[in-house]
Design an enzyme around this catalytic site. Structure first.
Site, short mmCIF file in Angstrom:
data_model
loop_
_atom_site.label_atom_id
_atom_site.label_comp_id
_atom_site.label_asym_id
_atom_site.label_seq_id
_atom_site.Cartn_x
_atom_site.Cartn_y
_atom_site.Cartn_z
N SER A 75 20.87 37.72 75.13
CA SER A 75 22.15 37.58 76.70
C SER A 75 23.62 38.02 75.71
O SER A 75 24.30 37.98 76.06
CB SER A 75 21.96 35.65 75.50
OG SER A 75 21.20 35.25 76.40
N VAL A 82 28.79 37.95 76.55
CA VAL A 82 27.82 37.02 76.31
C VAL A 82 27.26 36.75 77.67
O VAL A 82 28.90 36.70 78.90
CB VAL A 82 28.35 36.38 75.35
CG1 VAL A 82 27.37 34.60 75.66
CG2 VAL A 82 29.23 36.28 74.05
N CYS A 83 26.43 36.52 78.75
CA CYS A 83 25.96 36.46 79.25
C CYS A 83 26.29 35.00 79.72
O CYS A 83 25.62 34.06 79.67
CB CYS A 83 24.87 36.80 80.39
SG CYS A 83 24.27 36.13 81.59
N GLN A 84 27.20 34.17 79.86
CA GLN A 84 27.36 33.03 80.03
C GLN A 84 28.13 32.78 81.32
O GLN A 84 29.07 32.41 81.77
CB GLN A 84 28.52 33.09 78.65
CG GLN A 84 29.19 31.14 78.79
CD GLN A 84 29.83 30.60 77.13
OE1 GLN A 84 30.87 31.65 76.62
NE2 GLN A 84 29.95 30.17 76.77
N GLN A 108 23.61 28.27 73.43
CA GLN A 108 22.69 29.37 73.82
C GLN A 108 22.34 30.87 73.08
O GLN A 108 21.14 31.19 72.85
CB GLN A 108 23.56 30.01 74.52
CG GLN A 108 23.17 31.59 75.97
CD GLN A 108 23.99 32.38 76.57
OE1 GLN A 108 24.87 31.81 77.58
NE2 GLN A 108 23.94 33.11 77.09
#
Length: 151
Positions: A75, A82-84, A108
């Site tokens: 991620s 960051v894929c948040q 995560q």
């Protein structure tokens, strides 16, 4: 200097055990840095420096978290983005606190989610060859992560 826009948010983040050394970067209250301390292997052997950047319209707009320490994670892309979902405009709530963004980020790192993928090859490895992924991520952590501060 302008008064700090959210001193209690910084205090809250400083008291949290999931991070160390949380402070404004170069005295800029809209850019924080600190070390995240993952709890689970393969990342818990090191500490990962993050940056949290707040929009001038905070809290109406979400902050942006990036990792400055390289990490082998599905991620987090090579630039540290960051894929948040929490910090996307679709999900952001002005009542969300900075510490919640950091807690979500740590969670995560501790439990990679294959629904949140920025590096498809790493995600595929995690899914199909978990031992290989674990070995590679451990090695990467050993080489790149910062030493964990004493408790």
């Amino acid at each position: 200097a302008l008064p700090h826009p959210f001193p209690q948010e910084l205090e809250e983040a400083r008291r949290w055990e999931g991070a160390r050394d949380v402070r404004p970067l170069d005295g800029n209250v809209r850019r924080w840095t600190g070390l995240l301390l993952p709890n689970n292997p393969p990342y818990n052997a090191g500490a990962f420096r993050f940056e949290l950047t707040f929009s001038p319209n905070h809290p109406l707009e979400p902050p942006c978290a990036t990792l400055r320490t390289p990490i082998y994670h599905p991620s987090v892309d090579l630039g540290g983005r960051v894929c948040q979902p929490l910090t996307t405009h679709a999900h952001w709530e002005p009542t969300t606190r900075a510490i919640q963004v950091l807690q979500d980020l740590l969670l995560q790192l501790d439990s990679p989610d294959l629904q949140r993928v920025l590096r498809p090859n790493v995600a595929r490895e995690l899914q199909e060859r978990p031992e290989e992924f674990q070995r590679r991520a451990e090695e990467h952590t050993r080489l790149h992560a910062e030493p964990r501060p004493d408790p």
